[in-house]
Design a protein around this motif. Sequence first.
Motif, PDB file in Angstrom:
ATOM      1  N   ASP A  19       0.568  -1.003  -0.015  1.00  0.00           N
ATOM      2  CA  ASP A  19      -0.092  -0.344   0.145  1.00  0.00           C
ATOM      3  C   ASP A  19       1.074   1.433   0.231  1.00  0.00           C
ATOM      4  O   ASP A  19       1.959   1.263   1.139  1.00  0.00           O
ATOM      5  CB  ASP A  19      -1.234  -0.206   1.347  1.00  0.00           C
ATOM      6  CG  ASP A  19      -1.829  -1.206   1.208  1.00  0.00           C
ATOM      7  OD1 ASP A  19      -2.116  -1.411   0.271  1.00  0.00           O
ATOM      8  OD2 ASP A  19      -2.478  -1.657   1.957  1.00  0.00           O
ATOM      9  N   HIS A  21       1.730   5.604   0.348  1.00  0.00           N
ATOM     10  CA  HIS A  21       0.645   6.161   1.088  1.00  0.00           C
ATOM     11  C   HIS A  21       1.575   7.334   0.503  1.00  0.00           C
ATOM     12  O   HIS A  21       2.409   7.399   1.625  1.00  0.00           O
ATOM     13  CB  HIS A  21       0.431   6.194   2.167  1.00  0.00           C
ATOM     14  CG  HIS A  21      -1.124   5.069   2.732  1.00  0.00           C
ATOM     15  ND1 HIS A  21      -2.098   5.122   2.731  1.00  0.00           N
ATOM     16  CD2 HIS A  21      -0.386   3.548   3.431  1.00  0.00           C
ATOM     17  CE1 HIS A  21      -2.564   3.736   2.864  1.00  0.00           C
ATOM     18  NE2 HIS A  21      -1.249   2.713   3.737  1.00  0.00           N
ATOM     19  N   LEU A  65       7.346  -0.974  -2.642  1.00  0.00           N
ATOM     20  CA  LEU A  65       6.899   0.146  -2.567  1.00  0.00           C
ATOM     21  C   LEU A  65       7.484   1.102  -3.474  1.00  0.00           C
ATOM     22  O   LEU A  65       6.621   1.664  -4.382  1.00  0.00           O
ATOM     23  CB  LEU A  65       6.640   0.530  -0.535  1.00  0.00           C
ATOM     24  CG  LEU A  65       6.438   2.026  -0.955  1.00  0.00           C
ATOM     25  CD1 LEU A  65       4.621   1.535  -0.671  1.00  0.00           C
ATOM     26  CD2 LEU A  65       6.898   2.624   0.524  1.00  0.00           C
ATOM     27  N   GLU A 103      12.208   4.951   5.231  1.00  0.00           N
ATOM     28  CA  GLU A 103      10.833   5.074   5.658  1.00  0.00           C
ATOM     29  C   GLU A 103      10.901   5.704   6.751  1.00  0.00           C
ATOM     30  O   GLU A 103      10.457   7.518   6.922  1.00  0.00           O
ATOM     31  CB  GLU A 103       9.524   3.817   6.088  1.00  0.00           C
ATOM     32  CG  GLU A 103       9.365   3.703   5.025  1.00  0.00           C
ATOM     33  CD  GLU A 103       7.859   2.365   5.256  1.00  0.00           C
ATOM     34  OE1 GLU A 103       7.191   2.503   5.538  1.00  0.00           O
ATOM     35  OE2 GLU A 103       7.275   1.706   3.931  1.00  0.00           O
ATOM     36  N   SER A 121       4.589   2.733   3.554  1.00  0.00           N
ATOM     37  CA  SER A 121       3.671   2.071   3.667  1.00  0.00           C
ATOM     38  C   SER A 121       2.626   2.087   4.489  1.00  0.00           C
ATOM     39  O   SER A 121       2.977   3.494   5.621  1.00  0.00           O
ATOM     40  CB  SER A 121       4.288   0.624   3.843  1.00  0.00           C
ATOM     41  OG  SER A 121       5.623   0.590   4.953  1.00  0.00           O
ATOM     42  N   GLY A 122       1.668   1.236   4.617  1.00  0.00           N
ATOM     43  CA  GLY A 122       1.007   1.638   5.427  1.00  0.00           C
ATOM     44  C   GLY A 122       1.095   1.435   7.266  1.00  0.00           C
ATOM     45  O   GLY A 122       0.792   3.280   7.930  1.00  0.00           O
ATOM     46  N   ASP A 123       2.019   0.905   7.145  1.00  0.00           N
ATOM     47  CA  ASP A 123       2.693   1.316   8.665  1.00  0.00           C
ATOM     48  C   ASP A 123       3.314   2.680   9.551  1.00  0.00           C
ATOM     49  O   ASP A 123       2.874   3.019  10.313  1.00  0.00           O
ATOM     50  CB  ASP A 123       3.526  -0.438   9.759  1.00  0.00           C
ATOM     51  CG  ASP A 123       2.815  -1.439   9.235  1.00  0.00           C
ATOM     52  OD1 ASP A 123       2.337  -1.281   8.689  1.00  0.00           O
ATOM     53  OD2 ASP A 123       4.198  -2.305   9.356  1.00  0.00           O
ATOM     54  N   SER A 124       3.831   2.621   8.487  1.00  0.00           N
ATOM     55  CA  SER A 124       4.592   4.242   8.533  1.00  0.00           C
ATOM     56  C   SER A 124       3.309   5.370   8.418  1.00  0.00           C
ATOM     57  O   SER A 124       3.197   6.651   9.184  1.00  0.00           O
ATOM     58  CB  SER A 124       5.950   4.767   7.694  1.00  0.00           C
ATOM     59  OG  SER A 124       6.599   3.475   8.323  1.00  0.00           O
ATOM     60  N   ALA A 125       1.720   5.148   7.061  1.00  0.00           N
ATOM     61  CA  ALA A 125       1.339   6.570   7.628  1.00  0.00           C
ATOM     62  C   ALA A 125       1.025   6.900   8.591  1.00  0.00           C
ATOM     63  O   ALA A 125       0.099   7.942   8.664  1.00  0.00           O
ATOM     64  CB  ALA A 125       0.889   5.985   6.405  1.00  0.00           C
ATOM     65  N   GLN A 126       0.621   6.021   9.466  1.00  0.00           N
ATOM     66  CA  GLN A 126      -0.497   6.015  10.580  1.00  0.00           C
ATOM     67  C   GLN A 126       0.857   7.086  11.333  1.00  0.00           C
ATOM     68  O   GLN A 126      -0.179   7.371  12.770  1.00  0.00           O
ATOM     69  CB  GLN A 126       0.280   5.074  12.290  1.00  0.00           C
ATOM     70  CG  GLN A 126      -1.134   3.383  10.843  1.00  0.00           C
ATOM     71  CD  GLN A 126      -2.600   3.999  10.351  1.00  0.00           C
ATOM     72  OE1 GLN A 126      -3.233   4.570  11.034  1.00  0.00           O
ATOM     73  NE2 GLN A 126      -2.785   3.979   9.024  1.00  0.00           N
ATOM     74  N   VAL A 132      -1.103  12.149   5.286  1.00  0.00           N
ATOM     75  CA  VAL A 132      -2.281  11.191   4.222  1.00  0.00           C
ATOM     76  C   VAL A 132      -2.413  11.921   3.196  1.00  0.00           C
ATOM     77  O   VAL A 132      -3.718  12.080   3.600  1.00  0.00           O
ATOM     78  CB  VAL A 132      -2.429  10.048   4.434  1.00  0.00           C
ATOM     79  CG1 VAL A 132      -2.516   9.097   3.272  1.00  0.00           C
ATOM     80  CG2 VAL A 132      -1.320   8.961   5.968  1.00  0.00           C
ATOM     81  N   SER A 135      -3.419   8.559  -0.607  1.00  0.00           N
ATOM     82  CA  SER A 135      -3.625   6.693  -0.443  1.00  0.00           C
ATOM     83  C   SER A 135      -4.369   5.474  -1.782  1.00  0.00           C
ATOM     84  O   SER A 135      -5.091   5.660  -2.723  1.00  0.00           O
ATOM     85  CB  SER A 135      -4.742   6.163   0.252  1.00  0.00           C
ATOM     86  OG  SER A 135      -3.465   6.324   1.779  1.00  0.00           O
TER      87      SER A 135
END
Length: 136
Positions: A19, A21, A65, A103, A121-126, A132, A135
């Motif tokens: 994913d 972002h 990615l 990242e 990626s999804g984990d770092s986007a949090q 963001v 996506s």
Amino acid sequence: MIRLLLATFIFTTFMTHADVHVVVHPSNADTFDVTTVSRIFMGKNKSFPSGQPAIPVNQTGNKALLEEFNDKVLNKSSSQIKAYWSKLLFTGKGQPPQQVVSEAEIVDLVSKNPNIIGFVSGDSAQNSNLKVVLSL
């Protein structure tokens, strides 16, 4: 045997999908679409829609990615992008985006500088220090 091979193929196909972002500093109030992001990363736009300078940063440590970003946002393969930037560099008409390896570096740069745009990626986007804006 065929089922095992098919299951392995499906599993590896899904595992290589990442994913993507696109992230900016939380203070950035601009609206982004794929075209806007692509134009910034291809050097065609040097600023965000608001007029503020835009500094694109590629994250090269996660190849899956990067490939996903190139495919979904830039609609080009890595070799096509390399050829594009080689031509612009040779003619003096552009500089490719800055590159970092991880990242964590993207997160750090974006959280400290409102002019930087990157992808994670999804984990770092949090991370609460990122906004963001797209996506895929």
